[in-house]
Write an enzyme that holds these catalytic residues in place. Structure first.
Site, PDB file in Angstrom:
ATOM      1  N   ASN A 117      -4.864  34.859  61.221  1.00 22.68           N
ATOM      2  CA  ASN A 117      -4.879  33.900  60.908  1.00 22.68           C
ATOM      3  C   ASN A 117      -4.730  33.592  59.852  1.00 22.68           C
ATOM      4  O   ASN A 117      -4.462  33.859  58.772  1.00 22.68           O
ATOM      5  CB  ASN A 117      -6.232  33.494  61.314  1.00 22.68           C
ATOM      6  CG  ASN A 117      -6.846  34.600  59.970  1.00 22.68           C
ATOM      7  OD1 ASN A 117      -6.782  34.753  58.934  1.00 22.68           O
ATOM      8  ND2 ASN A 117      -7.911  35.969  60.474  1.00 22.68           N
ATOM      9  N   LYS A 132       8.152  47.502  70.910  1.00 21.51           N
ATOM     10  CA  LYS A 132       8.816  45.999  70.778  1.00 21.51           C
ATOM     11  C   LYS A 132       8.742  45.087  72.388  1.00 21.51           C
ATOM     12  O   LYS A 132       9.608  45.887  73.341  1.00 21.51           O
ATOM     13  CB  LYS A 132       9.746  45.461  70.184  1.00 21.51           C
ATOM     14  CG  LYS A 132       9.910  44.203  70.616  1.00 21.51           C
ATOM     15  CD  LYS A 132      11.256  43.763  69.467  1.00 21.51           C
ATOM     16  CE  LYS A 132      11.676  42.230  69.580  1.00 21.51           C
ATOM     17  NZ  LYS A 132      12.908  41.567  69.350  1.00 21.51           N
ATOM     18  N   PRO A 182     -15.128  45.403  66.368  1.00 25.70           N
ATOM     19  CA  PRO A 182     -15.920  46.114  65.647  1.00 25.70           C
ATOM     20  C   PRO A 182     -16.564  44.553  64.680  1.00 25.70           C
ATOM     21  O   PRO A 182     -15.619  43.125  64.100  1.00 25.70           O
ATOM     22  CB  PRO A 182     -16.630  47.117  64.509  1.00 25.70           C
ATOM     23  CG  PRO A 182     -14.384  46.620  65.066  1.00 25.70           C
ATOM     24  CD  PRO A 182     -13.420  46.899  65.993  1.00 25.70           C
ATOM     25  N   ASP A 183     -17.316  44.245  64.785  1.00 27.82           N
ATOM     26  CA  ASP A 183     -18.233  43.065  63.791  1.00 27.82           C
ATOM     27  C   ASP A 183     -18.510  43.795  62.112  1.00 27.82           C
ATOM     28  O   ASP A 183     -19.420  44.548  63.024  1.00 27.82           O
ATOM     29  CB  ASP A 183     -19.479  42.127  64.417  1.00 27.82           C
ATOM     30  CG  ASP A 183     -19.704  40.768  63.993  1.00 27.82           C
ATOM     31  OD1 ASP A 183     -19.664  41.301  62.508  1.00 27.82           O
ATOM     32  OD2 ASP A 183     -19.777  40.104  64.486  1.00 27.82           O
ATOM     33  N   ILE A 184     -17.868  43.910  61.619  1.00 31.72           N
ATOM     34  CA  ILE A 184     -17.839  44.521  60.220  1.00 31.72           C
ATOM     35  C   ILE A 184     -19.761  43.637  59.750  1.00 31.72           C
ATOM     36  O   ILE A 184     -20.053  44.883  59.119  1.00 31.72           O
ATOM     37  CB  ILE A 184     -16.529  44.636  59.318  1.00 31.72           C
ATOM     38  CG1 ILE A 184     -15.230  44.383  60.240  1.00 31.72           C
ATOM     39  CG2 ILE A 184     -17.035  44.713  58.339  1.00 31.72           C
ATOM     40  CD1 ILE A 184     -13.778  44.075  59.770  1.00 31.72           C
ATOM     41  N   LYS A 191     -25.771  32.719  63.225  1.00 36.97           N
ATOM     42  CA  LYS A 191     -24.825  33.153  62.856  1.00 36.97           C
ATOM     43  C   LYS A 191     -25.805  33.913  61.996  1.00 36.97           C
ATOM     44  O   LYS A 191     -25.292  35.329  61.908  1.00 36.97           O
ATOM     45  CB  LYS A 191     -23.615  33.244  61.550  1.00 36.97           C
ATOM     46  CG  LYS A 191     -22.008  33.719  61.964  1.00 36.97           C
ATOM     47  CD  LYS A 191     -20.543  32.753  61.874  1.00 36.97           C
ATOM     48  CE  LYS A 191     -20.285  32.014  62.606  1.00 36.97           C
ATOM     49  NZ  LYS A 191     -19.037  31.578  62.328  1.00 36.97           N
TER      50      LYS A 191
END
Ligand code: CTP
Length: 410
Positions: A216, A294, A312-314, A346
C-alpha cells in the site's frame, strides 16, 4: 497554553515575514514570552517596530551592539530561550545554519544556543528543490532540528509548489507540541525515561510469488516520527517497520520486517512494553498460497484469481488482556469516509485505549505527504487536532503519552 514557554523567534528576510507577525500575536495570546532577533534582510520585509510592538520586548539585530551586550550578551540571549524558532527560514539562513556560520546576530545565536531549534522554511520552489537546500535540510534534520512546512501553494514569485511558509497556526501547533529545552535536554532523563515503547510503522509487503507482492501507499513518515519523538522524551523505543525509504530515527532500535506475520513476531519479541503505538498500514490480506516460483501465464490465460487469507491483526493482538499487555495501546484509523464512526468502532473492536483517526482520502495527501489532520479518540471522547506536520502530530502524541503514563492511567 504556552505560559511557561520562552521562545526566541528569529526572523529572516523573506516575504513570509509578514505572517510571522501573526505568529507572535498568537504565541503571546497563549501566554508565551517571545523575544525577536531579526536579520538585516528581514528589515526589508517587516519593521523592528512591528516586531517590538507585538512581542512587547525590544528587538535584537546587531551582533556588535555595546548596549545589547551590556544588557544581555548574545550567548545569554540564545540560552535564555527554551526553543529557538526560525520563521521564515530562508534558503540563506538554513545554509548558514547547516554550515555553522556565525556572521550576524541571528546565526551566532543559533550556533551558541543549548536549546532545540524549529525552522519554518520559506522560499521559491526551485530554491527548496535545489540539491544544496536538500542537503542542508538533511544535515539539519540529522542534527535534530525540527521542521514545520513548507506548504504547497501559489508563491509570491508567481510559481506553484512547495516553499510557502507554514501557516502561523501550524507553526504554533509545532511549537506547542515541541518539548523544548526541558524535554530535549532531558534526553535519557526525560519524562519517558524508564519507559519501554513499541512502535509499528510503514506498509507491509505480502508475497504473491518471489517477485511480486501486495502493498500500500504508506510512507512510514508518521510512525517513524512517533518513534523519534518518544525517544527524544527519553523512552527506550523499538520501531518495527515495514519496507520504507526513510532513515532510521536517532536513538531508536529498528527492526525491519516485510510481512504482517513477521511484524507480529517482531512485536511479540519486543514485549514487554509500557506503550505500543501501531502506526503501520498492515495489509489485511495475504496470498493464501504464496507461490515458490514466479507465476507464469498459461497460453491464452486472460484472468487470474488470487485467493487471499486474513493476516493477523497486530493492534488487536497487542490489546488482548494479559500480563504482557502494554499499559497504553494506541492505534491509527485510516479512513476515506465516515471517519469518526469507523474510528470509534475500531477502538471498540480492537480493544485499544486510544485511536488516532486520520482521513486518508486521496484529496488529503496524507499518505506519503508531510502533513496530517487527526482526531484523538480516548475513553473521554474525541479531540480534534488542527492540521499539522507529521512531526508535530508525533510530538503532541508523545507528550500525551508522557502525561498519561506519569498520571498512571490510560
Ligand atoms: N492494524 C494492525 N494489524 C492489521 C491491520 C491493522 O495492527 N492486520 C492496525 C494498524 O496499525 C492501525 C489500526 O490497526 O493502528 C487500524 O488500521 P486500519 O487499516 O485503519 O484498519 P483495519 O484493521 O484495516 O480495518 P478496516 O478494514 O475496517 O479499515
Amino acid at each position: 497554553m504556552l505560559e511557561d514557554r520562552r521562545i526566541l523567534l528569529i526572523v529572516a528576510g523573506g516575504i513570509a515575514a509578514y505572517k510571522t507577525l501573526d505568529l507572535i500575536r498568537r504565541l503571546r495570546e497563549r501566554g508565551a514570552r517571545v523575544r525577536c532577533v531579526m536579520t538585516a534582510a528581514a528589515r526589508q520585509f517587516v519593521t523592528p517596530l512591528s516586531l517590538s510592538a507585538l512581542s512587547g520586548d525590544k528587538v535584537y539585530d546587531d551582533l556588535f551592539s555595546l548596549t545589547d551586550e551590556a544588557e544581555m550578551g548574545h550567548i545569554q540571549l540564545s540560552r535564555d530561550a527554551d526553543l529557538l524558532v526560525v520563521a521564515p527560514a530562508t534558503a540563506n539562513v538554513l545554509a548558514r545554519m547547516a554550515h555553522g556560520l556565525a556572521d550576524d546576530l541571528a546565526t551566532t545565536v543559533l550556533l551558541a544556543t543549548d536549546a532545540p531549534v524549529l525552522v519554518a522554511p520559506a522560499m521559491n520552489v526551485r530554491m527548496w528543490d535545489h540539491p544544496a537546500t536538500r542537503a542542508n535540510m538533511a544535515l539539519l534534520r540529522d542534527r535534530g532540528v525540527a521542521v514545520v512546512g513548507p506548504d504547497d501553494g501559489d508563491m509570491a514569485c508567481g510559481e506553484y509548489g512547495p516553499g510557502r511558509m507554514a501557516e502561523p497556526r501550524a507553526i504554533l501547533a509545532a511549537i506547542a507540541a515541541h518539548p523544548g529545552k526541558a524535554g530535549a535536554a532531558a534526553g535519557p532523563g526525560g519524562p519517558l525515561s524508564g519507559v519501554r515503547a513499541l512502535v509499528t510503522s510503514g506498509p507491509t509487503h505480502e508475497a504473491i510469488d518471489p517477485v511480486r507482492y501486495i502493498a500500500n501507499h504508506s510512507s512510514g513518515k508518521q510512525g517513524h516520527a512517533i518513534a523519534a519523538a518518544l525517544a527524544r522524551l527519553g523512552a527506550a523505543v523499538t520501531l518495527v517497520t515495514g519496507p520504507v525509504r526513510l532513515d532510521d530515527p536517532a536513538g531508536v532500535g529498528v527492526v525491519p520486517v516485510d510481512s504482517a506475520r513477521a511484524m507480529l513476531d517482531a512485536c511479540r519479541a519486543a514485549l514487554p512494553a509500557d506503550v505500543a503505538i501501531c502506526a503501520a498500514a498492515v495489509a489485511d490480506w495475504r496470498a493464501a498460497d504464496s507461490a515458490p516460483q514466479k507465476l507464469k501465464k498459461a497460453p491464452g490465460q486472460e484472468t487470474l484469481t488470487l485467493a487471499l487469507t486474513r493476516n493477523p491483526d497486530i493492534l488487536a493482538t497487542l490489546s488482548e488482556p494479559g500480563p504482557d499487555r502494554p499499559r497504553l495501546v494506541v492505534g491509527f484509523a485510516a479512513e476515506t469516509e465516515r471517519l469518526m464512526e469507523h474510528a470509534r468502532d475500531k477502538r471498540a473492536r480492537k480493544g485499544c485505549d486510544w485511536i488516532v483517526a486520520n482521513d486518508v482520502g486521496a484529496a488529503t495527501g496524507t499518505f506519503g505527504g508531510d502533513r496530517n489532520t487527526v482526531h484523538l479518540i480516548t475513553e473521554d471522547g474525541v479531540e480534534p487536532w488542527p492540521p499539522m506536520d507529521k512531526t508535530a502530530v508525533a510530538e503532541r502524541l508523545a507528550a500525551r503519552v508522557a502525561a498519561t503514563l506519569s498520571g498512571g492511567t490510560a
